[in-house]
Structure formats: structure tokens, C-alpha cells
Design a protein around this motif. Structure first.
Motif, PDB file in Angstrom:
ATOM      1  N   GLY A  31       0.303  -3.508  -1.956  1.00 23.63           N
ATOM      2  CA  GLY A  31       1.530  -2.808  -2.311  1.00 23.63           C
ATOM      3  C   GLY A  31       2.305  -2.371  -1.090  1.00 23.63           C
ATOM      4  O   GLY A  31       2.016  -2.748   0.049  1.00 23.63           O
ATOM      5  N   LYS A  32       3.315  -1.537  -1.335  1.00 18.06           N
ATOM      6  CA  LYS A  32       4.146  -1.040  -0.243  1.00 18.06           C
ATOM      7  C   LYS A  32       3.431   0.097   0.480  1.00 18.06           C
ATOM      8  O   LYS A  32       2.627   0.815  -0.081  1.00 18.06           O
ATOM      9  CB  LYS A  32       5.492  -0.554  -0.786  1.00 18.06           C
ATOM     10  CG  LYS A  32       6.357  -1.665  -1.348  1.00 18.06           C
ATOM     11  CD  LYS A  32       7.701  -1.126  -1.809  1.00 18.06           C
ATOM     12  CE  LYS A  32       8.585  -2.246  -2.337  1.00 18.06           C
ATOM     13  NZ  LYS A  32       9.916  -1.726  -2.790  1.00 18.06           N
ATOM     14  N   LEU A  33       3.782   0.245   1.756  1.00 21.62           N
ATOM     15  CA  LEU A  33       3.189   1.301   2.569  1.00 21.62           C
ATOM     16  C   LEU A  33       3.775   2.649   2.166  1.00 21.62           C
ATOM     17  O   LEU A  33       4.993   2.821   2.129  1.00 21.62           O
ATOM     18  CB  LEU A  33       3.468   1.029   4.049  1.00 21.62           C
ATOM     19  CG  LEU A  33       2.765   1.947   5.052  1.00 21.62           C
ATOM     20  CD1 LEU A  33       1.264   1.707   5.010  1.00 21.62           C
ATOM     21  CD2 LEU A  33       3.297   1.711   6.454  1.00 21.62           C
ATOM     22  N   ASN A  34       2.895   3.602   1.830  1.00 20.39           N
ATOM     23  CA  ASN A  34       3.327   4.957   1.521  1.00 20.39           C
ATOM     24  C   ASN A  34       2.330   5.926   2.131  1.00 20.39           C
ATOM     25  O   ASN A  34       1.376   5.531   2.793  1.00 20.39           O
ATOM     26  CB  ASN A  34       3.465   5.167   0.007  1.00 20.39           C
ATOM     27  CG  ASN A  34       2.209   4.778  -0.744  1.00 20.39           C
ATOM     28  OD1 ASN A  34       1.121   5.261  -0.465  1.00 20.39           O
ATOM     29  ND2 ASN A  34       2.353   3.880  -1.710  1.00 20.39           N
ATOM     30  N   ALA A  35       2.578   7.222   1.913  1.00 23.95           N
ATOM     31  CA  ALA A  35       1.756   8.247   2.556  1.00 23.95           C
ATOM     32  C   ALA A  35       0.294   8.188   2.110  1.00 23.95           C
ATOM     33  O   ALA A  35      -0.592   8.638   2.833  1.00 23.95           O
ATOM     34  CB  ALA A  35       2.340   9.626   2.269  1.00 23.95           C
ATOM     35  N   LYS A  36       0.018   7.629   0.939  1.00 25.62           N
ATOM     36  CA  LYS A  36      -1.349   7.585   0.414  1.00 25.62           C
ATOM     37  C   LYS A  36      -2.085   6.290   0.760  1.00 25.62           C
ATOM     38  O   LYS A  36      -3.289   6.192   0.527  1.00 25.62           O
ATOM     39  CB  LYS A  36      -1.322   7.753  -1.111  1.00 25.62           C
ATOM     40  CG  LYS A  36      -0.668   9.045  -1.585  1.00 25.62           C
ATOM     41  CD  LYS A  36      -1.453  10.258  -1.160  1.00 25.62           C
ATOM     42  CE  LYS A  36      -0.835  11.538  -1.695  1.00 25.62           C
ATOM     43  NZ  LYS A  36      -1.563  12.744  -1.264  1.00 25.62           N
TER      44      LYS A  36
END
Length: 203
Positions: free
Chosen positions: A144-149
Motif C-alpha cells: 500500500g501507500k506509505l503512511n505513519a503506520k
């Protein structure tokens, strides 16, 4: 009175759509009511005037471009680093690509250490109760896309042997990361499974 059958609508036999009434107010303000009548376009294969200039601005007809003076190419750097024969782009071997990326991470890590005055780097896989400084590349824990989690640090080959550790960025006031970015981080990794980042050193 007999009951009227309701026509079934399927993808093969769609139900005919209701045609809008000629008295509909939407027809008065449709794009077709304001557009002039034009002749229908011909087929692409039977078009005429191919290559013909239909509009121009300024005096651009009959210009001839020519260069003045000579130009010589000079190679900089070590001879073994320059390409002297035909080279097929994107035909590199996987091991060569890995060696090049690992070398680049080491170069940027040394630049980070000198620029920020860091003592050295430790492994991302070892548990640490006290704050330690690690070096690696930003990655994502999935497709998936890079996020804080989903931020993961892939450690460098020299200190961490490529070990990965998830990052907790909740203590940072601000950050901007992208996959593949080479960074040095300071934080604690008490369990060895997640690093709580307290400082971020960028190139």
C-alpha cells in the motif's frame, strides 16, 4: 383487467431510456442549443490536408537553424567509472544493483555522520533501552501507500545486515519521508520489534 407485464432489463437487452420531452427547460440551455451546426467529422483514414499548416503566428516560414563553433566531449572521473562501450540500460544483474545501492547507502551514511557530528551507527535488529543511532532506507511494510503506520527502516548492510524494523514516528514534531530515502534515526528499541524515533537526520 389483465396485469401488465414489466419488461426485464438485462445487459444484453437494456431497457430503452425515456427520451427527454421537447418542452423540457433543460433542452433550452444545453450545450447543443448554443453550439453552431457543423458537418460531421469524416473517418480518420479518409482525412485530407495531412501535414498542412492550418494556423501560424509570426514569421516562422523558411527559417534555417545552424550551429556556430565546435563542441568537444570530455570525460571526468576515474577511467573505470566511465562508460567506454555500448551499455544496455536496465539489463543489470540483481547482484550488481544490490552492490551499487549498498555502496550508495554507505556513502550517504558517511555524509550524514560527518554533517551532523554523529559518533557512529548501531544495528537496527538489537534491542536498545537507551537512545541509539541507526542508518538505513525508508520502506513500506506492504504494497500500500506509505503512511505513519506503515513506515519501516531497512538497515544498512555494514551495521544491520539489512534487518528491518517498524518505526514509531509519534514523538517527532514533523517529518517528510519517501520510500528509498536514506536517513539516520535516533531512538529506542526496547523490544527489538519497533523503534520509537526521537530524532531524524536527513541528507
Amino acid at each position: 383487467q389483465g396485469s401488465q407485464k414489466r419488461s426485464n432489463s438485462t445487459p444484453e437487452t437494456p431497457r430503452p431510456k425515456r427520451t427527454p420531452s421537447s418542452r423540457s427547460p433543460y433542452g433550452l440551455f444545453s450545450p447543443g442549443s448554443f453550439s453552431p451546426n457543423v458537418t460531421p467529422s469524416q473517418k480518420y483514414s479518409s482525412r485530407g490536408g495531412r501535414g498542412e499548416v492550418v494556423a501560424s503566428f509570426g514569421a516562422v516560414q523558411g527559417l534555417a537553424w545552424s550551429g556556430h563553433g565546435g563542441c568537444a566531449v570530455k570525460l571526468f572521473g576515474c577511467p573505470e567509472e566511465n562508460l567506454t562501450k555500448p551499455y544496455k540500460f536496465m539489463f543489470q544483474k540483481a547482484l550488481d544493483v544490490r552492490e551499487a545501492l549498498a555502496g550508495r547507502v554507505e556513502e550517504l551514511g558517511e555524509a550524514l555522520r560527518r554533517h551532523h557530528g554523529l559518533d557512529g551507527f548501531t544495528s537496527t535488529a538489537l534491542p536498545a533501552q537507551e537512545p541509539v543511532t541507526v542508518l538505513g532506507q525508508i520502506s513500506c511494510d506492504g504494497n500500500g501507500k506509505l503512511n505513519a503506520k506503515s513506515v519501516v527502516l531497512v538497515g544498512d548492510r555494514e551495521h544491520s545486515a539489512g534487518a528491518q524494523v517498524p518505526l514509531d514516528l509519534s514523538e517527532l514534531p514533523e517529518y517528510s519521508l519517501f520510500p528509498g530515502q536514506v536517513v539516520a534515526l535516533e531512538g529506542t528499541n526496547s523490544t527489538g520489534r519497533r523503534m520509537v524515533v526521537s530524532k531524524l537526520y536527513e541528507v
